[in-house]
Design a protein around this motif. Sequence first.
Motif, PDB file in Angstrom:
ATOM      1  N   UNK A 153      -2.055  12.115  -2.824  1.00 56.90           N
ATOM      2  CA  UNK A 153      -3.244  12.585  -3.530  1.00 56.90           C
ATOM      3  C   UNK A 153      -3.990  11.374  -4.076  1.00 56.90           C
ATOM      4  N   UNK A 154      -5.306  11.423  -4.123  1.00 56.75           N
ATOM      5  CA  UNK A 154      -6.062  10.318  -4.725  1.00 56.75           C
ATOM      6  C   UNK A 154      -5.821  10.275  -6.223  1.00 56.75           C
ATOM      7  N   UNK A 155      -6.050   9.112  -6.833  1.00 60.02           N
ATOM      8  CA  UNK A 155      -5.810   8.972  -8.265  1.00 60.02           C
ATOM      9  C   UNK A 155      -6.878   8.094  -8.894  1.00 60.02           C
ATOM     10  N   UNK A 156      -7.405   8.546 -10.041  1.00 58.55           N
ATOM     11  CA  UNK A 156      -8.346   7.757 -10.818  1.00 58.55           C
ATOM     12  C   UNK A 156      -7.600   6.968 -11.884  1.00 58.55           C
ATOM     13  N   UNK A 157      -7.943   5.699 -12.030  1.00 60.19           N
ATOM     14  CA  UNK A 157      -7.384   4.876 -13.091  1.00 60.19           C
ATOM     15  C   UNK A 157      -8.508   4.045 -13.686  1.00 60.19           C
ATOM     16  N   UNK A 158      -8.887   4.370 -14.931  1.00 59.89           N
ATOM     17  CA  UNK A 158      -9.987   3.676 -15.610  1.00 59.89           C
ATOM     18  C   UNK A 158     -11.255   3.643 -14.765  1.00 59.89           C
ATOM     19  N   UNK A 159     -11.576   4.802 -14.175  1.00 62.14           N
ATOM     20  CA  UNK A 159     -12.825   4.933 -13.446  1.00 62.14           C
ATOM     21  C   UNK A 159     -12.797   4.418 -12.025  1.00 62.14           C
ATOM     22  N   UNK A 160     -11.655   3.937 -11.547  1.00 60.69           N
ATOM     23  CA  UNK A 160     -11.524   3.448 -10.175  1.00 60.69           C
ATOM     24  C   UNK A 160     -10.611   4.389  -9.405  1.00 60.69           C
ATOM     25  N   UNK A 161     -11.052   4.811  -8.225  1.00 60.58           N
ATOM     26  CA  UNK A 161     -10.274   5.750  -7.422  1.00 60.58           C
ATOM     27  C   UNK A 161      -9.406   5.001  -6.416  1.00 60.58           C
ATOM     28  N   UNK A 162      -8.148   5.418  -6.326  1.00 59.40           N
ATOM     29  CA  UNK A 162      -7.200   4.814  -5.383  1.00 59.40           C
ATOM     30  C   UNK A 162      -6.695   5.902  -4.430  1.00 59.40           C
ATOM     31  N   UNK A 163      -6.548   5.534  -3.150  1.00 63.13           N
ATOM     32  CA  UNK A 163      -6.127   6.487  -2.139  1.00 63.13           C
ATOM     33  C   UNK A 163      -4.881   5.973  -1.412  1.00 63.13           C
ATOM     34  N   UNK A 164      -3.900   6.860  -1.222  1.00 64.11           N
ATOM     35  CA  UNK A 164      -2.667   6.551  -0.492  1.00 64.11           C
ATOM     36  C   UNK A 164      -1.955   5.331  -1.084  1.00 64.11           C
ATOM     37  N   UNK A 165      -1.710   5.375  -2.365  1.00 63.33           N
ATOM     38  CA  UNK A 165      -0.924   4.313  -3.006  1.00 63.33           C
ATOM     39  C   UNK A 165       0.505   4.376  -2.464  1.00 63.33           C
ATOM     40  N   UNK A 166       1.033   3.224  -2.055  1.00 62.32           N
ATOM     41  CA  UNK A 166       2.400   3.141  -1.538  1.00 62.32           C
ATOM     42  C   UNK A 166       3.165   2.088  -2.339  1.00 62.32           C
ATOM     43  N   UNK A 167       4.347   2.468  -2.826  1.00 64.64           N
ATOM     44  CA  UNK A 167       5.170   1.568  -3.618  1.00 64.64           C
ATOM     45  C   UNK A 167       6.512   1.359  -2.936  1.00 64.64           C
ATOM     46  N   UNK A 168       6.996   0.116  -2.956  1.00 63.24           N
ATOM     47  CA  UNK A 168       8.329  -0.209  -2.454  1.00 63.24           C
ATOM     48  C   UNK A 168       9.168  -0.745  -3.614  1.00 63.24           C
ATOM     49  N   UNK A 169      10.447  -0.339  -3.662  1.00 63.20           N
ATOM     50  CA  UNK A 169      11.313  -0.638  -4.796  1.00 63.20           C
ATOM     51  C   UNK A 169      12.558  -1.403  -4.364  1.00 63.20           C
ATOM     52  N   UNK A 170      12.984  -2.279  -5.253  1.00 65.37           N
ATOM     53  CA  UNK A 170      14.255  -2.971  -5.095  1.00 65.37           C
ATOM     54  C   UNK A 170      14.877  -3.107  -6.482  1.00 65.37           C
ATOM     55  N   UNK A 171      16.043  -2.486  -6.669  1.00 66.79           N
ATOM     56  CA  UNK A 171      16.736  -2.490  -7.959  1.00 66.79           C
ATOM     57  C   UNK A 171      15.815  -2.017  -9.089  1.00 66.79           C
ATOM     58  N   UNK A 172      15.051  -0.978  -8.785  1.00 59.46           N
ATOM     59  CA  UNK A 172      14.199  -0.362  -9.793  1.00 59.46           C
ATOM     60  C   UNK A 172      12.807  -0.940  -9.918  1.00 59.46           C
ATOM     61  N   UNK A 173      12.592  -2.133  -9.395  1.00 57.80           N
ATOM     62  CA  UNK A 173      11.311  -2.812  -9.575  1.00 57.80           C
ATOM     63  C   UNK A 173      10.388  -2.593  -8.389  1.00 57.80           C
ATOM     64  N   UNK A 174       9.102  -2.406  -8.679  1.00 58.16           N
ATOM     65  CA  UNK A 174       8.088  -2.323  -7.629  1.00 58.16           C
ATOM     66  C   UNK A 174       7.866  -3.729  -7.086  1.00 58.16           C
ATOM     67  N   UNK A 175       8.291  -3.950  -5.849  1.00 60.81           N
ATOM     68  CA  UNK A 175       8.173  -5.283  -5.258  1.00 60.81           C
ATOM     69  C   UNK A 175       6.955  -5.393  -4.341  1.00 60.81           C
ATOM     70  N   UNK A 176       6.373  -4.242  -3.990  1.00 59.80           N
ATOM     71  CA  UNK A 176       5.162  -4.252  -3.176  1.00 59.80           C
ATOM     72  C   UNK A 176       4.368  -2.990  -3.471  1.00 59.80           C
ATOM     73  N   UNK A 177       3.073  -3.140  -3.683  1.00 61.40           N
ATOM     74  CA  UNK A 177       2.191  -2.011  -3.948  1.00 61.40           C
ATOM     75  C   UNK A 177       0.933  -2.171  -3.102  1.00 61.40           C
ATOM     76  N   UNK A 178       0.606  -1.134  -2.338  1.00 61.12           N
ATOM     77  CA  UNK A 178      -0.582  -1.174  -1.498  1.00 61.12           C
ATOM     78  C   UNK A 178      -1.346   0.142  -1.632  1.00 61.12           C
ATOM     79  N   UNK A 179      -2.592   0.130  -1.200  1.00 59.46           N
ATOM     80  CA  UNK A 179      -3.409   1.332  -1.167  1.00 59.46           C
ATOM     81  C   UNK A 179      -4.427   1.175  -0.050  1.00 59.46           C
TER      82      UNK A 179
END
Length: 376
Positions: A239-265
């Motif tokens: 789903x798209x998401x607004x953050x402080x007036x900016x729209x992001x589409x298809x946010x993808x997060x990758x995790x290692x030991x709990x931490x986001x090591x890569x974030x793309x959209x």
Amino acid sequence: MLDPRVSKLADLLVGYSCSVKKGERVLIEAVLVDYQIVTELVKAVKKAGGHPYVNIVDPKITREIIKNGDKEQFETLADFELYRMKGMDAYIGIRGGTNSFEMSDVCPEKIQLYTQIIKPVLDERVNNTKWVVLRWPTPSMAQLAHTSTENFTNFYFDVCTLDYKKMAKAAKNLEKAMDKADKVHIKAFDPCGTLHTDLTFSMKGIGVEICAGEKNIPDGEVFSAPVLDSVEGFITYNTPSLNNGISFDRVRLEFLKGKIVKATANNNQAELDKIFDTDEGARYIGEFAIGINPYITKPMNDILFDEKITGSIHFTPGSSYEDAGNGNKSAIHWDLVQIHTKEYGGGEIWFDGKLIRKDGRFVVKELEGLNPENLM
């Protein structure tokens, strides 16, 4: 002429959501709303024996303060707001607006500075008052939902005044199931059948909270949080998401030991990077929640609605709540939503190797009461 649904909603907010008692002080904060609801809330608080206080906010003025302000000004404002909030027993926030992208041209670093400095006010409200926050139906919200203002207003009152006591009772079994669960496995697919989410984490010892009209309106979620360093795998939010007036589409997060090591959209990558670089806690997850509101079936770019979508989850980077929290601290709390219904490709939630929900529907007998037809 007063719409009777406005009075009904005011009574729900005061009597059920905040359970206002005699002598309690209630801050009613209204952002560009029909003032009938403010008047009815004042009446409802007085009827309950409480003392209402009102603050009227205009997003355009807030935008100018943040855009042209500085650290000293924000700190003075935060001190004032915190002093007022500490004097309140309850808080009712009603938020309308004419433009969801009002903050889109404000410097992101300025927004982050303001957010960090003002956060103690939010923490005081969340942790030390009885509170509820809701949107107010406006033409701009109807536009985001791709419908007429009249249809959206009718939808709004259906969603906001449903039988939340019934929902809370039905959610008890999900609360128990989540509280017992250790290992969680989430899988989700796109409409073509491609796996875009394969995520594992632990919830052991975190605790669980039911949200059924006592914090947000509309409401309908049961939340916990992952053990901080337990998240592994990847997730794509559909789903798209607004953050402080900016729209992001298809946010993808990758995790290692709990931490986001890569974030793309699919868009606004530079702005996305700034969000996750806000502080150390921004790269850890502070909340895992399951959406259960039967009337909300599709996203409309308003998180108070989208995070409650039936058949959805949200997996939230940033600060956790004190109730059912994992201790993560951050200036951000970004509820990103993934829908598991067949229309969106489907998905699965597993607790300790047992399938709990498939394609947005609960498949365990004791949880079937949370499927949409049983909550309407």
